[in-house]
Structures are given as structure tokens and as C-alpha cells.
Motif scaffolding. Structure first.
Motif, PDB file in Angstrom:
ATOM      1  N   GLU A   1       9.048  19.056  17.241  1.00  0.00           N
ATOM      2  CA  GLU A   1       8.014  18.038  17.158  1.00  0.00           C
ATOM      3  C   GLU A   1       7.926  17.692  15.675  1.00  0.00           C
ATOM      4  O   GLU A   1       7.368  18.457  14.885  1.00  0.00           O
ATOM      5  N   PHE A   2       8.522  16.567  15.271  1.00  0.00           N
ATOM      6  CA  PHE A   2       8.571  16.193  13.864  1.00  0.00           C
ATOM      7  C   PHE A   2       7.241  15.543  13.487  1.00  0.00           C
ATOM      8  O   PHE A   2       6.965  14.398  13.866  1.00  0.00           O
ATOM      9  N   GLU A   3       6.418  16.275  12.746  1.00  0.00           N
ATOM     10  CA  GLU A   3       5.093  15.792  12.383  1.00  0.00           C
ATOM     11  C   GLU A   3       5.197  14.940  11.120  1.00  0.00           C
ATOM     12  O   GLU A   3       5.515  15.444  10.040  1.00  0.00           O
ATOM     13  N   CYS A   4       4.919  13.644  11.290  1.00  0.00           N
ATOM     14  CA  CYS A   4       5.064  12.673  10.208  1.00  0.00           C
ATOM     15  C   CYS A   4       3.686  12.162   9.825  1.00  0.00           C
ATOM     16  O   CYS A   4       3.065  11.398  10.566  1.00  0.00           O
ATOM     17  N   TYR A   5       3.210  12.572   8.660  1.00  0.00           N
ATOM     18  CA  TYR A   5       1.874  12.239   8.185  1.00  0.00           C
ATOM     19  C   TYR A   5       1.850  10.993   7.311  1.00  0.00           C
ATOM     20  O   TYR A   5       0.794  10.593   6.845  1.00  0.00           O
TER      21      TYR A   5
ATOM     22  N   TYR B   1      14.993  12.660  19.385  1.00  0.00           N
ATOM     23  CA  TYR B   1      14.063  13.170  18.388  1.00  0.00           C
ATOM     24  C   TYR B   1      12.636  12.895  18.872  1.00  0.00           C
ATOM     25  O   TYR B   1      12.343  11.816  19.359  1.00  0.00           O
ATOM     26  N   PHE B   2      11.771  13.891  18.716  1.00  0.00           N
ATOM     27  CA  PHE B   2      10.378  13.749  19.142  1.00  0.00           C
ATOM     28  C   PHE B   2       9.528  13.574  17.888  1.00  0.00           C
ATOM     29  O   PHE B   2       9.305  14.533  17.139  1.00  0.00           O
ATOM     30  N   VAL B   3       9.073  12.360  17.634  1.00  0.00           N
ATOM     31  CA  VAL B   3       8.364  12.007  16.408  1.00  0.00           C
ATOM     32  C   VAL B   3       6.872  11.947  16.686  1.00  0.00           C
ATOM     33  O   VAL B   3       6.400  11.116  17.462  1.00  0.00           O
ATOM     34  N   GLN B   4       6.126  12.852  16.060  1.00  0.00           N
ATOM     35  CA  GLN B   4       4.670  12.902  16.196  1.00  0.00           C
ATOM     36  C   GLN B   4       4.053  12.248  14.965  1.00  0.00           C
ATOM     37  O   GLN B   4       4.124  12.799  13.854  1.00  0.00           O
ATOM     38  N   MET B   5       3.475  11.071  15.134  1.00  0.00           N
ATOM     39  CA  MET B   5       2.860  10.360  14.020  1.00  0.00           C
ATOM     40  C   MET B   5       1.413  10.818  13.889  1.00  0.00           C
ATOM     41  O   MET B   5       0.650  10.761  14.853  1.00  0.00           O
ATOM     42  N   VAL B   6       1.045  11.266  12.688  1.00  0.00           N
ATOM     43  CA  VAL B   6      -0.251  11.910  12.455  1.00  0.00           C
ATOM     44  C   VAL B   6      -1.098  11.023  11.549  1.00  0.00           C
ATOM     45  O   VAL B   6      -0.665  10.637  10.460  1.00  0.00           O
ATOM     46  N   PHE B   7      -2.320  10.744  11.984  1.00  0.00           N
ATOM     47  CA  PHE B   7      -3.206   9.835  11.256  1.00  0.00           C
ATOM     48  C   PHE B   7      -4.553  10.512  10.970  1.00  0.00           C
ATOM     49  O   PHE B   7      -5.041  11.314  11.758  1.00  0.00           O
ATOM     50  N   GLY B   8      -5.123  10.166   9.819  1.00  0.00           N
ATOM     51  CA  GLY B   8      -6.492  10.557   9.551  1.00  0.00           C
ATOM     52  C   GLY B   8      -6.689  11.856   8.803  1.00  0.00           C
ATOM     53  O   GLY B   8      -7.830  12.291   8.639  1.00  0.00           O
ATOM     54  N   VAL B   9      -5.616  12.486   8.316  1.00  0.00           N
ATOM     55  CA  VAL B   9      -5.752  13.677   7.481  1.00  0.00           C
ATOM     56  C   VAL B   9      -5.813  13.240   6.023  1.00  0.00           C
ATOM     57  O   VAL B   9      -4.961  12.444   5.576  1.00  0.00           O
ATOM     58  N   LEU B  10      -6.783  13.717   5.274  1.00  0.00           N
ATOM     59  CA  LEU B  10      -6.907  13.341   3.869  1.00  0.00           C
ATOM     60  C   LEU B  10      -5.674  13.814   3.099  1.00  0.00           C
ATOM     61  O   LEU B  10      -5.393  15.013   3.035  1.00  0.00           O
ATOM     62  N   GLY B  11      -4.951  12.854   2.541  1.00  0.00           N
ATOM     63  CA  GLY B  11      -3.680  13.133   1.889  1.00  0.00           C
ATOM     64  C   GLY B  11      -2.521  12.494   2.627  1.00  0.00           C
ATOM     65  O   GLY B  11      -1.437  12.334   2.069  1.00  0.00           O
ATOM     66  N   GLY B  12      -2.738  12.112   3.883  1.00  0.00           N
ATOM     67  CA  GLY B  12      -1.731  11.423   4.679  1.00  0.00           C
ATOM     68  C   GLY B  12      -2.174  10.007   4.996  1.00  0.00           C
ATOM     69  O   GLY B  12      -3.143   9.491   4.431  1.00  0.00           O
ATOM     70  N   VAL B  13      -1.471   9.368   5.917  1.00  0.00           N
ATOM     71  CA  VAL B  13      -1.767   7.979   6.244  1.00  0.00           C
ATOM     72  C   VAL B  13      -3.112   7.879   6.961  1.00  0.00           C
ATOM     73  O   VAL B  13      -3.472   8.742   7.774  1.00  0.00           O
TER      74      VAL B  13
END
Length: 309
Positions: A168-172, A193-205
């Protein structure tokens, strides 16, 4: 017709602390219960961390994972996905220990270094169950979550090459998609490829739907038909972003790792309650929910009979 939606549930994570919710699973039995209930509610994939059963602190020890992994495998057919993110501040070696010992079908892989700021949560609480909690949160004011190219190479070769584990490729952030493309260009990974797009973490998108649309567009350009994509959003954005992902033909992740709430001001009583809520939304949109075997087929997994638990 769109493919059935793969629901991932992340029951406990390594970010929230016990003070924040009485429903956060901490002990091995609680983590097992939460995972089994989430799978029965419709989660095809369970993304797992462990915690010290006495203090609730993120814990990398394989012996703690061994107290709940066999039960999850015995009572569900869900795909078990073991985090290599571990807990903030852990070494690369600690973060890999559980996955190396368990040889799971899936493991998470954070695809880039980043500031990972959870220190603002410290201001929301006055009393703490454990002394480590406020110190842990505050430490992230001056912390870089390290995932260098050397780290990424080591993880994909060790877990992917040696164990046949997929990721699970975590892409922030946007650059993390390009980091993943670089790993693919080296010939170290095979599709899908399993792409997990991550939103809302301070320091990421940030959790802005324009960012979701742009990351999805860029991922399509980079990976074409060779990937499955999924979305998770932290905190109050969880359900809206999950819904948007389903509407766009993607997959999604929920769970108390990502948000402690079921709705505004309402603590989620369980992980299963979040799975049940998003499943209802998915089905009301005319979509179906993927079974674990459908997820295995689409993600190219090795099968539950080839794990070490």
C-alpha cells in the motif's frame, strides 16, 4: 460498470493516543476484535499497527503482533496489511520487524520523507491517561518522518523481493507519486500498484478536493492502467474524501487510525461503525463493495496461505 470498491480499515494506527478516545483499540484482544468486526462489516483489507497493551504507545515488537494476527486470520478472510510506518520516531529496523516476521500479503510503504506534525492535537486535551502522550505529540514539532530513497529501496527489496509482499504505497504529497514512479523505473516493482493518496496531515498535501483531483490526474499519467488507487483523509475530512473517491471510481480507507469520529462531534464507537457508514454511502451511490478475494485478484496478492501467521 465500475469495479467494486475496496474498503481498507485501519483500526488503531500510531498517531492517536488513548486519551483521545475510549474506543481506540490498544490491547491485542481489542485490536483483534476491531479487525474482525470491521471485516464483517465489509472491509476487505485490514491495515495494522500494534500498541503496548499497558500504555497504548505504538509498539514494533513482532511478539505483540503475534497476539492478534492469527486470530484475525482464523476469523476472517480479510487481507492483512502490516504497517512499516510503525510509530513516529521509530528506526527503519523497528518499523520493519513485524512485517519481516509475519511475511504478510501486504505492507504499507510511505513513499517519501516529510514533516509529520501532530503536535497541534496536544492543545485539545488537559488531562492525559499516560505521561508519554503529550511528549510524543510535542516531539513532532521537530521531527522529520524519514523515508529516503535508500530506505525505499531496502523495503521494496526486502519485503517485495524476499517475501513476495505487495504494498500500500502511502503518498502524502505530489512528489511521492514521482518517487513511486522512480522505484518502478528501477525495475524493483511489478504491477498492479496500490496507491493510497493521503490528505490532511500537517506536512503533507491539504484536504482540498482540488488536490485529490490533481493527484488522481498525475497518477493516471504516471501509472496508466497499472494501478489501483485509494484515498484516505485525516480527521473531519475522512468521510467526504472517501465518498468522493468512490464517486470517481476509486477505493478508500477508513478507521480510527485516520479519524476518531463518525460525524461532527460524535466519537465513532468502533471501527466497524465507520466501515458500515461508508459502505452504506457506497451502496447508495449504486456501487458494490469488494470482497477480500476480489481485492486479492485486483492487487495481485500472493494469498493468505503464504503468510507466516
Amino acid at each position: 460498470m465500475p469495479e467494486p470498491v475496496i474498503i481498507t480499515c485501519a483500526p488503531t494506527g500510531g498517531i492517536h493516543t488513548p486519551t483521545m478516545s475510549p474506543h481506540l483499540p490498544v490491547t491485542p484482544d481489542e485490536i483483534a476484535d476491531a479487525s474482525v468486526e470491521a471485516a464483517r462489516a465489509g472491509a476487505a483489507v485490514i491495515h495494522l499497527h500494534a500498541r503496548d497493551p499497558r500504555t497504548g504507545k505504538p509498539d514494533p515488537r513482532p511478539e505483540v503482533f503475534r497476539q492478534f494476527l492469527p486470530r484475525i486470520a482464523a476469523e476472517t478472510d480479510a487481507v492483512v496489511n502490516i504497517s512499516t510506518g510503525g510509530g513516529l520516531g521509530m528506526t527503519r529496523e523497528d518499523r520493519l520487524r513485524a512485517a519481516e516476521a509475519a511475511s504478510p500479503e501486504m505492507a504499507s510503504l510511505n513513499v517519501g520523507s516529510m514533516n509529520f506534525g501532530i503536535f497541534p492535537m496536544r492543545e485539545k486535551y488537559g488531562q492525559w491517561k499516560h505521561d508519554w502522550e503529550p511528549e510524543f505529540l510535542e516531539s513532532t514539532r521537530d521531527l522529520v518522518f524519514k523515508n529516503t530513497f535508500a530506505d525505499l529501496e531496502h523495503l521494496v527489496k526486502e519485503l517485495g523481493g524476499t517475501h513476495g509482499t505487495r504494498f500500500e504505497f502511502e503518498c502524502y504529497d505530489l512528489g511521492h507519486l514521482y518517487n513511486l514512479a522512480w522505484l518502478i523505473d528501477q525495475g524493483w516493482l511489478e504491477p498492479p500498484y496500490f496507491v493510497q493518496m493521503v490528505f490532511g496531515v500537517l506536512g503533507g498535501v491539504g484536504a482540498d478536493l482540488d488536490n485529490l483531483a490533481h493527484m488522481h490526474t498525475v497518477a493516471d499519467k504516471l501509472f496508466g492502467d497499472d494501478y489501483e488507487w485509494s484515498v484516505l483523509a485525516a480527521g473531519r475530512h475522512q468521510m467526504s474524501f472517501a465518498t468522493q473517491a468512490a464517486m470517481l471510481g476509486g477505493n478508500l480507507r477508513v478507521g480510527l487510525e485516520d479519524s476518531l469520529y463518525l460525524g461532527p462531534g460524535e466519537l465513532a464507537p468502533s471501527n466497524a461503525s465507520q466501515v458500515t457508514k461508508i459502505r452504506s454511502i457506497i451502496e447508495s451511490l449504486g456501487h458494490t463493495v469488494a470482497t477480500p478475494d476480489e481485492a486479492r485478484r485486483r492487487l495481485g496478492l500472493k494469498g493468505a496461505d503464504r503468510v507466516a501467521f
